[in-house]
Design a protein around this motif. Structure first.
Motif, short mmCIF file in Angstrom:
data_model
loop_
_atom_site.label_atom_id
_atom_site.label_comp_id
_atom_site.label_asym_id
_atom_site.label_seq_id
_atom_site.Cartn_x
_atom_site.Cartn_y
_atom_site.Cartn_z
N TYR A 43 -0.72 -0.11 -6.08
CA TYR A 43 -1.73 -0.96 -5.44
C TYR A 43 -1.38 -1.10 -3.96
N TYR A 90 -8.45 -4.50 -3.16
CA TYR A 90 -7.26 -3.65 -3.10
C TYR A 90 -7.68 -2.19 -3.07
N MET A 128 -6.09 1.88 -4.21
CA MET A 128 -5.07 2.54 -5.03
C MET A 128 -4.49 3.69 -4.23
#
Length: 75
Positions: free
Chosen positions: A39, A32, A34
């Motif tokens: 997210y 993932y 940020m």
């Protein structure tokens, strides 16, 4: 170009709940990015990652010992 999605949309695309996806991200078990405090998931990369993880789990099950089978004990 790959598709990027926030938590809710990515969870729907991957067939997971938002809780499951958030927990996996916090535990660093799924890739993932940020975006500030949110997210951001690359959906195609996550699908590939989950597919590989499922295949690895299937391979590990082949090594499971069978219970209830008699075995020879040397002594």
């Amino acid at each position: 170009m790959t598709k990027k999605a926030y938590m809710k949309q990515a969870a729907e695309e991957l067939g997971l709940t938002e809780y499951q996806l958030r927990r996996m991200a916090k535990e660093h078990r799924i890739p993932y990015l940020m975006g500030g405090t949110r997210y951001v998931f690359d959906v195609e990369l996550c699908k590939e990652f989950l597919r590989n993880e499922a295949l690895n789990n299937a391979k590990q099950e082949q090594d499971v010992k069978k219970y209830g089978v008699l075995r020879k004990i040397e002594g």
